[in-house]
Enzyme design. Structure first.
Site, PDB file in Angstrom:
ATOM      1  N   CYS A   1      -6.092   5.918   3.920  1.00  0.00           N
ATOM      2  CA  CYS A   1      -5.357   4.734   4.424  1.00  0.00           C
ATOM      3  C   CYS A   1      -6.514   3.603   4.328  1.00  0.00           C
ATOM      4  CB  CYS A   1      -5.279   4.835   5.983  1.00  0.00           C
ATOM      5  SG  CYS A   1      -4.728   2.962   6.793  1.00  0.00           S
TER       6      CYS A   1
ATOM      7  N   CYS B   1      -3.254  -0.014  -0.781  1.00  0.00           N
ATOM      8  CA  CYS B   1      -2.712   0.507   0.499  1.00  0.00           C
ATOM      9  C   CYS B   1      -1.982   1.791  -0.158  1.00  0.00           C
ATOM     10  CB  CYS B   1      -1.641  -0.500   1.292  1.00  0.00           C
ATOM     11  SG  CYS B   1      -0.808   0.110   2.437  1.00  0.00           S
TER      12      CYS B   1
END
EC number: 5.1.1.3
Length: 266
Positions: free
Chosen positions: A72, A183
């Site tokens: 992440c 992302c």
């Protein structure tokens, strides 16, 4: 008994990294935790993201993982160095690998970064990119709607095409030749993003480069698993197991996967 590689993410996005790791390292066992109940992390402040990241980390460390992948970008920016310093297992994030892959791809040193608000505000990518190549020019763009499109399973829909077109319009007038999907949710939108940006722009999924670095780090620490012992992947989520499973089994081609619901924090 096999030891697993642990992966943590705010939701299903980190599965894009898992897929690349399993392509390169098919004998490895995966424990994955997606904090979908508290997703997205992007709009949250750094301290809160770091707290959530530690909660996920401790959950998987308690289950005996041999390595941690912070799959992440927002969590990597908020907590990677603190976690790496305090754990006695190898820890890797996704920002440095993504930056290296982009610098290999660019021909004009003009790179775009798509990310959450948290990742963009952290300046983690410009810092990493300029640390590797001082001549690089970076245009960062927050795309907060992308995560909800992916988490809702709409990443192949007409809605996704509309959201991508509206969000990326500012980049069309720049001279970038490379875009980092900053992302781990965004690679599920990669075909739509590539189509919108056109043939002259390379779109970088940091998952491939991250997988290569996972392999190298495991090898360095003599932790690679080449045995034929039975593999038992485990998937955990703080949110809906059905929504998680619907996306994960499609993305990972695991129709029989079992997803366990857990609670984190108070």
């Amino acid at each position: 008994m096999k030891q697993a590689i642990g992966f943590i993410d705010s939701g299903v996005g980190g599965l894009t990294v898992v897929r690349e790791v399993l392509k390169q390292l098919p004998h490895e066992q995966v424990y994955y935790l997606g904090d979908t109940a508290r997703c997205p992390y992007g709009p949250r402040d750094k301290e809160e993201v770091a707290k959530f990241t530690w909660e996920m980390t401790n959950f998987l460390v308690d289950r005996g993982i041999k390595m941690l992948v912070i799959a992440c970008n927002t969590a990597t920016a908020a907590a990677l160095y603190d976690i790496r310093e305090k754990l006695d297992i190898p820890v890797i994030g996704v920002i440095q690998p993504g930056s290296r892959a982009a610098l290999k791809a660019t021909k004009n040193n003009k790179i775009g970064v798509l990310g959450t608000i948290g990742t963009v505000e952290s300046m983690a990518y410009p810092t990493a990119l300029k640390g590797l190549n001082r001549r690089v020019e970076v245009d960062s763009l927050a795309c907060p709607k992308f995560v909800s499109v992916v988490e809702s399973g709409e990443y192949k829909s007409a809605i996704a095409k509309k959201v991508v077109a509206e969000s990326l319009l500012p980049l069309k007038s720049t001279k970038i030749d490379t875009v980092i999907l900053g992302c781990t949710h965004y690679p599920l939108l990669k075909p739509i993003i590539e189509n919108f940006m056109g043939d002259g722009v390379s779109v970088i999924n940091s998952g491939e480069e991250t997988a290569s670095e996972v392999s190298a780090l495991l090898d360095y620490h003599n932790l690679l698993d080449a045995t034929d012992e039975e593999i038992e992947h485990r998937f955990f989520t703080t949110g809906s197991t059905q929504i998680f499973k619907d996306i994960a089994k499609d993305w990972l081609n695991m129709p029989d996967m079992i997803v366990e619901h857990i609670k984190l924090g108070k």
